[in-house]
Motif scaffolding. Structure first.
Motif, PDB file in Angstrom:
ATOM      1  N   GLU A 212      17.498  11.526   9.207  1.00 43.26           N
ATOM      2  CA  GLU A 212      16.672  12.408   8.375  1.00 43.26           C
ATOM      3  C   GLU A 212      15.281  11.842   8.092  1.00 43.26           C
ATOM      4  N   ALA A 213      15.066  10.560   8.287  1.00 43.21           N
ATOM      5  CA  ALA A 213      13.811   9.894   7.921  1.00 43.21           C
ATOM      6  C   ALA A 213      12.557  10.591   8.432  1.00 43.21           C
ATOM      7  N   PRO A 214      12.511  11.058   9.686  1.00 44.93           N
ATOM      8  CA  PRO A 214      11.282  11.711  10.157  1.00 44.93           C
ATOM      9  C   PRO A 214      10.943  13.009   9.409  1.00 44.93           C
ATOM     10  N   HIS A 215      11.941  13.605   8.759  1.00 43.89           N
ATOM     11  CA  HIS A 215      11.735  14.876   8.077  1.00 43.89           C
ATOM     12  C   HIS A 215      11.427  14.732   6.595  1.00 43.89           C
ATOM     13  N   LEU A 216      11.456  13.506   6.092  1.00 42.84           N
ATOM     14  CA  LEU A 216      11.243  13.293   4.661  1.00 42.84           C
ATOM     15  C   LEU A 216       9.763  13.174   4.328  1.00 42.84           C
ATOM     16  N   ALA A 217       9.440  13.644   3.143  1.00 45.67           N
ATOM     17  CA  ALA A 217       8.069  13.512   2.649  1.00 45.67           C
ATOM     18  C   ALA A 217       7.799  12.040   2.341  1.00 45.67           C
TER      19      ALA A 217
END
Length: 69
Positions: A27-32
């Motif tokens: 999920e890291a690439p999608h987090l603000a």
């Protein structure tokens, strides 16, 4: 992640970390920017199914990311 000693002994806390790590990495690439801490308040994360943990964590991270923007 922050997993306090009240959650359980080192074995339980490490099991939770091992279960959370691949989901958070995915999920890291999608987090603000600035979203970097997940608090665990009980040992349920060590006992629930992987699919339930995955769904709960992704929902929480998405909500936190939306709130941070």
């Amino acid at each position: 992640y922050a997993i306090g000693k009240k959650v359980g002994n080192a074995v339980v806390r490490n099991r939770i970390r091992r279960r959370l790590r691949p989901i958070i990495v995915d999920e890291a690439p999608h987090l603000a920017p600035g979203i970097y801490l997940v608090g665990v308040k009980n040992d349920q994360a060590a006992r629930i199914s992987h699919d339930k943990l995955d769904d709960d964590l992704r929902t929480t991270l998405a909500a936190a990311s939306r709130a941070a923007r």
